[in-house]
Design a protein around this motif. Structure first.
Motif, PDB file in Angstrom:
ATOM      1  N   ALA A 148      -4.103  -2.093   1.834  1.00 50.57           N
ATOM      2  CA  ALA A 148      -3.960  -2.036   3.293  1.00 50.57           C
ATOM      3  C   ALA A 148      -5.276  -2.078   4.053  1.00 50.57           C
ATOM      4  O   ALA A 148      -5.273  -2.201   5.278  1.00 50.57           O
ATOM      5  N   GLY A 149      -6.403  -1.994   3.349  1.00 56.40           N
ATOM      6  CA  GLY A 149      -7.659  -1.863   4.053  1.00 56.40           C
ATOM      7  C   GLY A 149      -7.781  -0.458   4.615  1.00 56.40           C
ATOM      8  O   GLY A 149      -7.049   0.455   4.220  1.00 56.40           O
ATOM      9  N   LEU A 150      -8.677  -0.282   5.557  1.00 57.32           N
ATOM     10  CA  LEU A 150      -8.910   1.056   6.114  1.00 57.32           C
ATOM     11  C   LEU A 150      -8.008   1.351   7.300  1.00 57.32           C
ATOM     12  O   LEU A 150      -8.340   2.166   8.159  1.00 57.32           O
ATOM     13  N   VAL A 202      -5.696   3.046  -4.184  1.00 55.15           N
ATOM     14  CA  VAL A 202      -4.840   1.865  -4.305  1.00 55.15           C
ATOM     15  C   VAL A 202      -4.240   1.501  -2.948  1.00 55.15           C
ATOM     16  O   VAL A 202      -4.068   0.315  -2.628  1.00 55.15           O
ATOM     17  N   PHE A 203      -3.933   2.510  -2.128  1.00 54.23           N
ATOM     18  CA  PHE A 203      -3.459   2.217  -0.768  1.00 54.23           C
ATOM     19  C   PHE A 203      -4.509   1.411  -0.008  1.00 54.23           C
ATOM     20  O   PHE A 203      -4.206   0.376   0.603  1.00 54.23           O
ATOM     21  N   GLY A 211       0.813  -1.213   0.000  1.00 58.01           N
ATOM     22  CA  GLY A 211       0.000   0.000   0.000  1.00 58.01           C
ATOM     23  C   GLY A 211       0.840   1.254   0.000  1.00 58.01           C
ATOM     24  O   GLY A 211       0.624   2.169  -0.810  1.00 58.01           O
ATOM     25  N   ALA A 212       1.819   1.310   0.909  1.00 57.11           N
ATOM     26  CA  ALA A 212       2.657   2.512   1.026  1.00 57.11           C
ATOM     27  C   ALA A 212       3.499   2.720  -0.236  1.00 57.11           C
ATOM     28  O   ALA A 212       3.658   3.861  -0.709  1.00 57.11           O
ATOM     29  N   GLN A 213       4.036   1.624  -0.791  1.00 56.55           N
ATOM     30  CA  GLN A 213       4.858   1.762  -1.995  1.00 56.55           C
ATOM     31  C   GLN A 213       4.023   2.204  -3.191  1.00 56.55           C
ATOM     32  O   GLN A 213       4.442   3.051  -3.982  1.00 56.55           O
ATOM     33  N   GLU A 272      -5.158   3.244   8.911  1.00 53.32           N
ATOM     34  CA  GLU A 272      -4.634   4.566   8.587  1.00 53.32           C
ATOM     35  C   GLU A 272      -3.188   4.767   9.031  1.00 53.32           C
ATOM     36  O   GLU A 272      -2.586   5.794   8.728  1.00 53.32           O
ATOM     37  N   ASP A 273      -2.601   3.790   9.735  1.00 59.99           N
ATOM     38  CA  ASP A 273      -1.283   3.995  10.340  1.00 59.99           C
ATOM     39  C   ASP A 273      -0.210   4.349   9.313  1.00 59.99           C
ATOM     40  O   ASP A 273       0.620   5.223   9.549  1.00 59.99           O
ATOM     41  N   ALA A 274      -0.213   3.639   8.182  1.00 60.96           N
ATOM     42  CA  ALA A 274       0.839   3.863   7.185  1.00 60.96           C
ATOM     43  C   ALA A 274       0.449   4.902   6.143  1.00 60.96           C
ATOM     44  O   ALA A 274       1.188   5.151   5.201  1.00 60.96           O
ATOM     45  N   LEU A 275      -0.715   5.521   6.321  1.00 66.09           N
ATOM     46  CA  LEU A 275      -1.206   6.485   5.339  1.00 66.09           C
ATOM     47  C   LEU A 275      -0.546   7.839   5.544  1.00 66.09           C
ATOM     48  O   LEU A 275      -0.557   8.391   6.644  1.00 66.09           O
ATOM     49  N   SER A 276       0.022   8.378   4.485  1.00 65.72           N
ATOM     50  CA  SER A 276       0.689   9.673   4.567  1.00 65.72           C
ATOM     51  C   SER A 276      -0.319  10.790   4.822  1.00 65.72           C
ATOM     52  O   SER A 276      -1.232  10.999   4.020  1.00 65.72           O
ATOM     53  N   PRO A 277      -0.175  11.523   5.933  1.00 68.72           N
ATOM     54  CA  PRO A 277      -1.101  12.641   6.181  1.00 68.72           C
ATOM     55  C   PRO A 277      -0.959  13.738   5.136  1.00 68.72           C
ATOM     56  O   PRO A 277      -1.895  14.485   4.878  1.00 68.72           O
ATOM     57  N   ARG A 278       0.210  13.820   4.497  1.00 63.69           N
ATOM     58  CA  ARG A 278       0.438  14.843   3.480  1.00 63.69           C
ATOM     59  C   ARG A 278      -0.413  14.575   2.238  1.00 63.69           C
ATOM     60  O   ARG A 278      -0.881  15.508   1.577  1.00 63.69           O
ATOM     61  N   ILE A 279      -0.612  13.291   1.913  1.00 66.61           N
ATOM     62  CA  ILE A 279      -1.476  12.948   0.789  1.00 66.61           C
ATOM     63  C   ILE A 279      -2.935  13.205   1.145  1.00 66.61           C
ATOM     64  O   ILE A 279      -3.720  13.717   0.335  1.00 66.61           O
TER      65      ILE A 279
END
Length: 477
Positions: free
Chosen positions: A384-386, A379-380, A352-354, A388-395
């Protein structure tokens, strides 16, 4: 020099090198190309020709603009350049330059509407553009190098020169309330500086937006400050810095005359306008975002055909689930489906992160920054599902609440799809997702009954919960 992989609606760069020879320096005062600049340019052309031979470039196009066009010794320079390059040099007229600039923006933006401004070293081209219709345009002697010399390096004088040059161009008022597409290295440098100072979330210049009122104030600050005291000035190359105040002056005067609603940066200009001009009409009509996403799917997904099937399948799913989409959201969802499998070779914990990093920074054209965020988020969530830990806050900052919600829904829908299809074609179109009796129902045809399982049930239940439905079930037709 830029080498492209092919003549494509979404061109991919194989090699790119720039030499700032300053050919326009001194032309306004002496009327001639300076010997030092000519020598630097010729040395670069010798290297460029060698690189073209080494790479195996099959089609070479050489363009010359205002400096060569205006100089007394421009013809001599062209003759020498053609001897080195073994190719003809096309000296663009001001009208040609304006047209190619407009076509560059036409190539890189989906249905543009506004004025295109291309600031070079010797001239400024302004042209009206709406969709595929190029309107009135004109060249002004307001290039950064020329303006610096004509003003004697005095920014206040440069401002008056720019104001006077634009004063009688009343047709520029047609740009009021529309977008202003800024093209050219100096203006991109200004945008890079603004982006850094504001801590912007994405390091992509193309489609970067600055509200017109904010751009006016920013230009005033840059024009009247000592360069060394400007915050974050180090992000701009030392070669570019001296022209920043003059680029700011020109932009300020253009904004006062045109009165657009916002500034939109374009990474594409004359060069890409030439590529667009070389294409067949049917290729020009293609959506550059979908072309780029299809190419990425072909390179990275297990089955590009399956990605295409997901477009058809999610069309019906979103309709059956009652999820409304604007025309642009529909376009973005189709692009997201093409990208859903690009991370499968990565470790499962990082897919997801990549994928999010690849998509948010990809060399896509025809998409704004909120649209990039939607693709990256969808796509993330698919991987990764929902969580949010690896989700970039900037995005996340780039996407509206509406886009964020639709990205979450699409991600969850695709998580169900991939458990059924295993990324193989010919499967997913034998299924459907719909709401019946207030339940979320996944229907499988009889030959797919054995694909029912605990993980499918769990993902289906999560999707139901997200949609505000109490129950989810699987039925076999």
């Amino acid at each position: 020099m830029v080498v492209y992989e092919s003549l494509s609606r979404a061109p991919t760069t194989l090699f790119n090198e720039k030499i700032l020879a300053g050919l326009g320096r001194g032309v306004g005062a002496s009327g001639r190309l300076a010997d030092e600049s000519v020598a630097m340019a010729m040395a670069a052309l010798v290297r460029f020709r060698k690189l073209c031979d080494q790479i195996g470039v099959s089609n070479i196009r050489v363009l010359a603009t205002a400096a060569v066009r205006d100089a007394e010794n421009g013809a001599d320079f062209i003759q020498a350049a053609e001897s080195v390059l073994r190719e003809p040099v096309n000296v663009l007229s001001g009208k040609d330059e304006a047209r190619y600039s407009a076509q560059g923006v036409m190539s890189g933006f989906w249905r543009p509407d506004g004025f295109v401004g291309d600031l070079g070293g010797g001239s400024l081209e302004l042209v009206d553009l709406k969709g595929k219709e190029i309107g009135q345009g004109r060249t002004f002697p307001l290039g950064g190098i020329r303006l610096e010399e004509d003003s004697g390096g005095d920014v206040a004088v440069a401002s008056k020169i720019a104001s006077q040059a634009l004063e009688k161009a009343d047709w520029l008022r047609e740009g009021e309330g529309r977008d202003f597409y800024a093209v050219g290295g100096t203006w991109r440098s200004l945008a890079r500086l603004h982006m850094t100072q504001t801590g912007y979330s994405l390091n992509v210049i193309d489609h970067y937006v600055i509200p017109a009122s904010e751009a006016l104030e920013f230009c005033r600050v840059i024009a009247h400050s000592e360069l060394d005291t400007i915050d974050s000035i180090e992000v701009i190359s030392k070669q570019r810095r001296p022209l920043l105040p003059f680029g700011a002056v020109v932009l300020e005067q253009v904004l006062r005359k045109v009165r657009p609603r916002r500034i939109v940066l374009s990474a594409l200009g004359v060069r890409e306008g030439l590529l667009y001009d070389m294409m067949a009409p049917e290729d020009r009509d293609k959506d550059p975002l979908k072309v780029a996403c299809r190419e990425l799917a072909l390179l990275r997904s297990r089955s590009p055909a399956h990605c295409e099937e997901l477009i058809v399948w999610t069309n019906k799913v979103f309709e059956d689930l009652g999820i409304e989409e604007s025309e642009e959201e529909f376009r973005l969802r189709k692009a997201a489906c093409l990208l859903t499998d690009i991370g499968w070779r990565a470790h499962p914990d990082y897919r997801g992160a990549q994928s999010m990093a690849v998509i948010s920074n990809a060399a896509f054209i025809g998409i704004d920054h909120p649209g990039r965020a939607y693709l990256a988020l969808a796509v993330f969530y698919r991987y990764a599902g929902l969580v949010e830990d690896a989700l970039s806050p900037r995005i996340r900052e780039l996407a509206s609440s509406r886009l964020m919600e639709r990205a979450r829904i699409l991600g969850c829908v695709l998580r169900v799809a991939y458990l059924i299809s295993a990324a193989m074609p010919g499967i997913i179109l034998r299924t459907s997702l719909s709401i019946r009796d207030k339940d979320l129902v996944l229907q499988l045809d009889g030959g797919l009954a054995d694909l029912d399982g605990v993980r499918v049930q769990k993902r289906l239940s999560r999707l139901a919960k997200m949609l505000g439905l109490a129950n989810a079930r699987i039925e076999v037709a």
